[in-house]
Design a protein around this motif. Structure first.
Motif, PDB file in Angstrom:
ATOM      1  N   LEU A 140       0.817  -1.198   0.000  1.00 16.17           N
ATOM      2  CA  LEU A 140       0.000   0.000   0.000  1.00 16.17           C
ATOM      3  C   LEU A 140       0.862   1.263   0.000  1.00 16.17           C
ATOM      4  O   LEU A 140       1.990   1.249   0.485  1.00 16.17           O
ATOM      5  CB  LEU A 140      -0.875   0.030   1.257  1.00 16.17           C
ATOM      6  CG  LEU A 140      -1.725  -1.213   1.531  1.00 16.17           C
ATOM      7  CD1 LEU A 140      -2.465  -1.060   2.851  1.00 16.17           C
ATOM      8  CD2 LEU A 140      -2.724  -1.437   0.408  1.00 16.17           C
TER       9      LEU A 140
ATOM     10  N   CYS B  23       3.319  13.932   7.891  1.00 13.50           N
ATOM     11  CA  CYS B  23       4.406  14.194   6.945  1.00 13.50           C
ATOM     12  C   CYS B  23       3.873  14.923   5.712  1.00 13.50           C
ATOM     13  O   CYS B  23       4.635  15.550   4.981  1.00 13.50           O
ATOM     14  CB  CYS B  23       5.083  12.898   6.524  1.00 13.50           C
ATOM     15  SG  CYS B  23       6.005  12.140   7.867  1.00 13.50           S
TER      16      CYS B  23
ATOM     17  N   GLU C 265       2.690  13.552   2.978  1.00 15.84           N
ATOM     18  CA  GLU C 265       2.926  12.888   1.691  1.00 15.84           C
ATOM     19  C   GLU C 265       2.679  11.387   1.802  1.00 15.84           C
ATOM     20  O   GLU C 265       2.597  10.848   2.901  1.00 15.84           O
ATOM     21  CB  GLU C 265       4.337  13.179   1.165  1.00 15.84           C
ATOM     22  CG  GLU C 265       5.457  12.646   2.030  1.00 15.84           C
ATOM     23  CD  GLU C 265       6.831  12.882   1.399  1.00 15.84           C
ATOM     24  OE1 GLU C 265       6.960  13.751   0.524  1.00 15.84           O
ATOM     25  OE2 GLU C 265       7.757  12.153   1.784  1.00 15.84           O
TER      26      GLU C 265
ATOM     27  N   ARG D 237       3.607   7.549   1.584  1.00 12.04           N
ATOM     28  CA  ARG D 237       4.801   6.742   1.798  1.00 12.04           C
ATOM     29  C   ARG D 237       4.466   5.259   1.672  1.00 12.04           C
ATOM     30  O   ARG D 237       3.314   4.850   1.825  1.00 12.04           O
ATOM     31  CB  ARG D 237       5.352   6.983   3.210  1.00 12.04           C
ATOM     32  CG  ARG D 237       5.812   8.395   3.476  1.00 12.04           C
ATOM     33  CD  ARG D 237       7.178   8.661   2.867  1.00 12.04           C
ATOM     34  NE  ARG D 237       7.720   9.872   3.434  1.00 12.04           N
ATOM     35  CZ  ARG D 237       8.404   9.932   4.576  1.00 12.04           C
ATOM     36  NH1 ARG D 237       8.664   8.848   5.257  1.00 12.04           N
ATOM     37  NH2 ARG D 237       8.837  11.076   5.030  1.00 12.04           N
ATOM     38  N   SER D 238       5.506   4.479   1.482  1.00  5.38           N
ATOM     39  CA  SER D 238       5.348   3.039   1.331  1.00  5.38           C
ATOM     40  C   SER D 238       4.868   2.398   2.628  1.00  5.38           C
ATOM     41  O   SER D 238       5.255   2.796   3.727  1.00  5.38           O
ATOM     42  CB  SER D 238       6.694   2.431   0.933  1.00  5.38           C
ATOM     43  OG  SER D 238       6.733   1.079   1.291  1.00  5.38           O
ATOM     44  N   GLU D 239       4.049   1.378   2.478  1.00  2.39           N
ATOM     45  CA  GLU D 239       3.544   0.632   3.638  1.00  2.39           C
ATOM     46  C   GLU D 239       4.673   0.101   4.527  1.00  2.39           C
ATOM     47  O   GLU D 239       4.475  -0.128   5.722  1.00  2.39           O
ATOM     48  CB  GLU D 239       2.687  -0.537   3.119  1.00  2.39           C
ATOM     49  CG  GLU D 239       1.980  -1.317   4.197  1.00  2.39           C
ATOM     50  CD  GLU D 239       1.500  -2.676   3.710  1.00  2.39           C
ATOM     51  OE1 GLU D 239       1.326  -2.857   2.492  1.00  2.39           O
ATOM     52  OE2 GLU D 239       1.296  -3.557   4.564  1.00  2.39           O
ATOM     53  N   LEU D 240       5.848  -0.089   3.938  1.00  2.00           N
ATOM     54  CA  LEU D 240       6.965  -0.627   4.714  1.00  2.00           C
ATOM     55  C   LEU D 240       7.302   0.235   5.930  1.00  2.00           C
ATOM     56  O   LEU D 240       7.901  -0.227   6.884  1.00  2.00           O
ATOM     57  CB  LEU D 240       8.222  -0.739   3.839  1.00  2.00           C
ATOM     58  CG  LEU D 240       8.153  -1.708   2.674  1.00  2.00           C
ATOM     59  CD1 LEU D 240       9.417  -1.606   1.832  1.00  2.00           C
ATOM     60  CD2 LEU D 240       7.982  -3.135   3.192  1.00  2.00           C
ATOM     61  N   GLU D 241       6.933   1.519   5.867  1.00  2.00           N
ATOM     62  CA  GLU D 241       7.252   2.413   6.979  1.00  2.00           C
ATOM     63  C   GLU D 241       6.178   2.408   8.068  1.00  2.00           C
ATOM     64  O   GLU D 241       6.329   3.082   9.083  1.00  2.00           O
ATOM     65  CB  GLU D 241       7.411   3.856   6.464  1.00  2.00           C
ATOM     66  CG  GLU D 241       8.563   4.048   5.511  1.00  2.00           C
ATOM     67  CD  GLU D 241       8.693   5.490   5.033  1.00  2.00           C
ATOM     68  OE1 GLU D 241       7.907   6.347   5.461  1.00  2.00           O
ATOM     69  OE2 GLU D 241       9.601   5.747   4.223  1.00  2.00           O
ATOM     70  N   PHE D 242       5.078   1.665   7.855  1.00  2.00           N
ATOM     71  CA  PHE D 242       3.918   1.794   8.752  1.00  2.00           C
ATOM     72  C   PHE D 242       3.617   0.499   9.499  1.00  2.00           C
ATOM     73  O   PHE D 242       3.947  -0.591   9.038  1.00  2.00           O
ATOM     74  CB  PHE D 242       2.675   2.167   7.945  1.00  2.00           C
ATOM     75  CG  PHE D 242       2.766   3.525   7.293  1.00  2.00           C
ATOM     76  CD1 PHE D 242       2.215   4.635   7.898  1.00  2.00           C
ATOM     77  CD2 PHE D 242       3.415   3.678   6.068  1.00  2.00           C
ATOM     78  CE1 PHE D 242       2.294   5.888   7.305  1.00  2.00           C
ATOM     79  CE2 PHE D 242       3.504   4.925   5.464  1.00  2.00           C
ATOM     80  CZ  PHE D 242       2.949   6.035   6.077  1.00  2.00           C
TER      81      PHE D 242
ATOM     82  N   GLY E 269       8.648   6.422  10.232  1.00  2.00           N
ATOM     83  CA  GLY E 269       8.680   7.759   9.647  1.00  2.00           C
ATOM     84  C   GLY E 269       8.612   8.749  10.798  1.00  2.00           C
ATOM     85  O   GLY E 269       9.487   8.777  11.642  1.00  2.00           O
TER      86      GLY E 269
END
Ligand SMILES: Cc1cc2nc3c(=O)[nH]c(=O)nc-3n(C[C@H](O)[C@H](O)[C@H](O)COP(=O)(O)OP(=O)(O)OC[C@H]3O[C@@H](n4cnc5c(N)ncnc54)[C@H](O)[C@@H]3O)c2cc1C
Lengths: 100, 417, 184
Positions: free
Chosen positions: A2, A9, A11, A13-18, A63
């Motif tokens: 996702l 932020c 903007e 961002r990639s799901e990898l950060e969440f 993030g």
């Protein structure tokens, strides 16, 4: 994977950060020691788990670190809105009929 | 229904296989049944079969919105085992394993149950202690599970790399020899054939859209895409969609539906003799009879009914598989898919009466309910017939979220396939 | 006679070079670092005491000669002083509530320099590094492979990557491999 718009932020961002953090807008009872076992189970364990519009919490853990809320369609996985913690729960009428 | 046997095979070989019958019939729905089962997966179909076989109830319809076995039954990685930690789990999974052992004979249908052993790798001291605790708990309960040295593990599963220099060194393994795999859709086909033979109606392409209740609050039937169908009792066994179906009767459940993925490789010659799981690295693998490596991944972190999961989930799994088995680095993956699993907070299933009279639910099997198919079906049939749980399933009721008697297999195992 | 023993601190990978002609990797020199958490009311005083503005705008950074203040979250900053000056003592006497933790030795910084820098980082980092989306001066906390990093674009082809010291060999190894790959 996702793409998630972080309202802090500003903007996507990639799901990898969440980290997904489950259903949103579940208020912890203020008199937690007095609620019945039934009410506690309802608050603590029961979930709406809808097929369609879901209000949920996310944390931008890798993030800005903030928790925030999102409205997402659980059939298409599309995010309909993300908003800061503390902001009111958007009315689902806002999303109905949107091309999901 | 004609019996399957060596003689039948020989007979059909002689006449160009013209005499095989359809496995089950596809009748139009009647206006009313004694029992309706919602969900034609292994659990629901099996429950219908046992209701007929053991409780003499045959006026049953199994209602399936797609095709039978098209849900998680047909999408899973087929690991069958009973070496869980808690008594409540051991009761149900061991009951199930015993039924698996005789299932092909009982159904006169080859479900390809293959007790090739399930090995759980231990990579560190924590794993070693956890698995030994499982081994002891299982053996005290009369369930086979044994601790292997790295050498013994390698002897049982030659592709294992037990070198101390491996990325994830192995300091031992727990092995349940009676555990193994079975053929996913054959189970539901076998139950379907046997159920149909006993007069049970299998109604496919029929989605339940509402649950109707009488003035007394008890169920009176279901609204479906083929119209209203009456029923005195309803058993819900709609993995993935249980929250959706139960919401039709205003019952809320402690479930979250999440995609779980699996993938298979191109077919290889037989190389991998058993099932290997690594909870620490979070990957598991076996080889199907067709030769494909069958690999299970994890769930996504969000609720979804999309039946597709994120690509990063499977690539993470493949990283782990290649770390564990460098020999598979160049193997090509052929197919990848997802199923919707409904997960409970304690990662143990729910089989229960509900606040609605006549409505029963079997749900929350999450990422690990294939192994439980016969046992769960058998006990769910008991629940529906008698209105109260069988003693082996007494701990699985919804009430445990009120009393706090959780069965926390999640904490015990981390993965529960 | 008692012999005096002095332990010298070394940073993981200190002095290591790597990468390729298109993306050179250099381990940045030692620096002092503060992890700062504060609300609006303390920002003015903190910025004054640290002699660098704590930026309010998301994903932005303040840069001075040898100093950086990175916005990490709405109430969180990473402040770096490349001259190695102690920063905690300067914060005595600030009235408004805040927290500041010296994390000088928790982090290691890798500098990635060259026309292939963005491509090398993108091998394992999901940020959109096209210059219009990630201009010079932008900073994000994000991931590189399985490690969390802080990524700052100092110049068009120069990035500073901060990671925790125990991840440094992993981060450096990944970038090194990627930098070599981008050179083909
Ligand atoms: C990728 C993957 C790997 C897995 N690996 C393993 C494993 O190795 N070992 C293991 O033990 N378990 C495993 N599982 C879990 C296992 O597959 C399930 O727990 C089990 O198959 C559930 O069986 P079931 O009969 O309850 O569900 P299903 O087979 O999903 O049947 C439920 C049925 O209900 C139907 N339905 C839903 N809503 C309606 C409606 N409104 N009206 C009518 N019908 C409806 C669906 O179409 C579906 O066919 C895995 C699951 C997945 C997805």
């Amino acid at each position: 994977m996702l793409l998630i718009h972080c309202p802090y932020c500003g903007e996507a961002r990639s799901e990898l950060e969440f980290a997904g953090a489950g259903e949103a807008h579940i208020a912890r009872p203020e008199n937690i020691t007095e609620v019945s076992d039934e009410d506690f189970a309802q608050y603590f364990f029961m979930r709406t788990n809808p097929k369609g519009i879901h209000y949920e919490r996310w944390r931008h853990i890798h993030g800005c670190g903030r928790f925030f809320n999102a409205v997402r369609d659980t059939v298409s996985d599309r995010f309909l809105k993300t908003y800061k913690t503390g902001e009111p729960k958007p009315d689902r009428a806002e999303f109905e009929g949107e091309g999901r | 229904m004609r019996k399957y046997s060596v003689f039948a095979l020989a007979r059909e070989a002689m006449r160009h296989h013209s005499g095989w019958e359809k496995h089950w019939t596809s009748p139009e729905p009647k206006s009313e049944y004694d029992v309706i089962i919602i969900g034609g997966g292994g659990h629901g179909m099996g429950a219908a079969y046992y209701l007929a076989k053991e409780h003499g109830i045959t006026n049953i319809a199994v209602i399936e919105k797609g095709w039978i076995g098209g849900g998680n039954t047909g999408r899973n990685t087929t690991i069958v085992r009973s070496n869980y930690l808690y008594d409540e789990s051991m009761d149900i999974y061991e009951h199930s394993l015993k039924l698996w052992e005789g299932l092909a004979l009982d159904l006169n249908y080859n479900v390809m149950y293959s007790p090739r052993g399930v090995m759980m790798l231990s990579h560190n001291e924590h794993d070693r202690q956890t698995f030994k605790r499982h081994v002891h708990a299982n053996r005290l309960y009369g369930i086979d599970n044994e601790w292997l040295t790295p050498e013994a593990a390698k002897e049982y599963c030659p592709p294992l790399d037990i070198a101390a220099t491996a990325r994830y060194p192995i300091n031992g393994a727990a092995l349940q020899r009676r555990a193994g795999t079975a053929r996913h859709d054959a189970v539901v086909w076998g139950y379907g054939r046997a159920a149909s033979d006993r007069g049970i109606h299998i109604i496919q392409n029929c989605e339940v859209k509402g649950i109707r209740r009488g003035p007394d609050g008890a169920v009176s039937g279901v609204e479906t895409s083929k119209g209203f169908i009456g029923a005195k009792k309803i058993g819900v066994s709609a993995s993935g969609h249980n929250s959706v179906v139960m919401a039709m009767a205003d019952v809320s459940l402690p479930l979250e539906s999440q995609p779980l993925q699996a993938l298979v490789s191109e077919p290889l010659k037989p190389i991998f003799p058993c099932v290997v799981m690594s909870n620490t690295v979070h990957a598991y693998i076996s080889q199907s009879d067709k030769g494909e490596l069958v690999i299970g991944a994890g769930t996504d972190q969000y609720n979804s009914y999309s039946q597709t999961g994120g690509l990063q989930i499977v690539t993470h799994t493949l990283d782990a598989i290649c770390e564990l088995f460098p020999i598979f680095r160049r193997v090509k993956m052929m197919r990848q898919w997802g199923g919707i699993t409904d997960n409970t907070p304690d990662r143990s299933p729910i089989q229960s009466i509900t606040p609605v009279p006549g409505l029963f639910v079997n749900c929350g099997w999450g990422t690990g309910g294939f192994k439980a198919t016969p046992g769960s079906a058998h006990l769910f049939a008991h629940l529906i017939a008698k209105g109260e749980p069988h003693k082996l399933a007494a701990g699985l009721t919804l009430d445990r979220y009120r009393t706090g008697r959780l069965i926390d297999e999640a904490a015990a195992a981390a993965v529960a396939h | 006679m008692v012999e005096e023993l002095v332990a010298t601190r070394t940073t993981p990978l200190s002095g290591t070079y790597g990468g390729s002609g298109l993306a050179r990797l250099v381990i940045a020199g030692d620096a002092t670092r503060l992890s700062v958490r504060a609300g609006e009311e303390a920002l003015g005083a903190l910025s004054g005491a640290l002699d660098i503005e704590l930026p309010r705008a998301p994903l932005s950074a303040s840069v001075t000669d040898g100093g950086y203040a990175f916005w990490l979250g709405p109430d969180e900053w990473l402040v770096i002083n490349e001259h190695g000056e102690e920063m905690i003592p300067r914060l005595q006497g600030i009235e408004a509530p805040f927290s500041a933790v010296d994390v000088s030795h928790r982090n290691v910084a890798v500098t990635v320099v060259g026309p292939g820098a963005a491509a090398a980082i993108n091998a394992a980092c999901p940020q959109d590094l096209r210059p219009d989306r990630f201009p010079v001066g932008k900073v994000v906390r994000t991931v590189l492979g399985k490690a969390e990093i802080v990524l700052f674009r100092k110049e068009e082809n120069t990035f500073r990557i901060e990671c925790w010291r125990s991840f440094a060999p992993y981060v450096f190894g990944l970038l090194d491999q990627a930098a070599k790959d981008t050179a083909y």
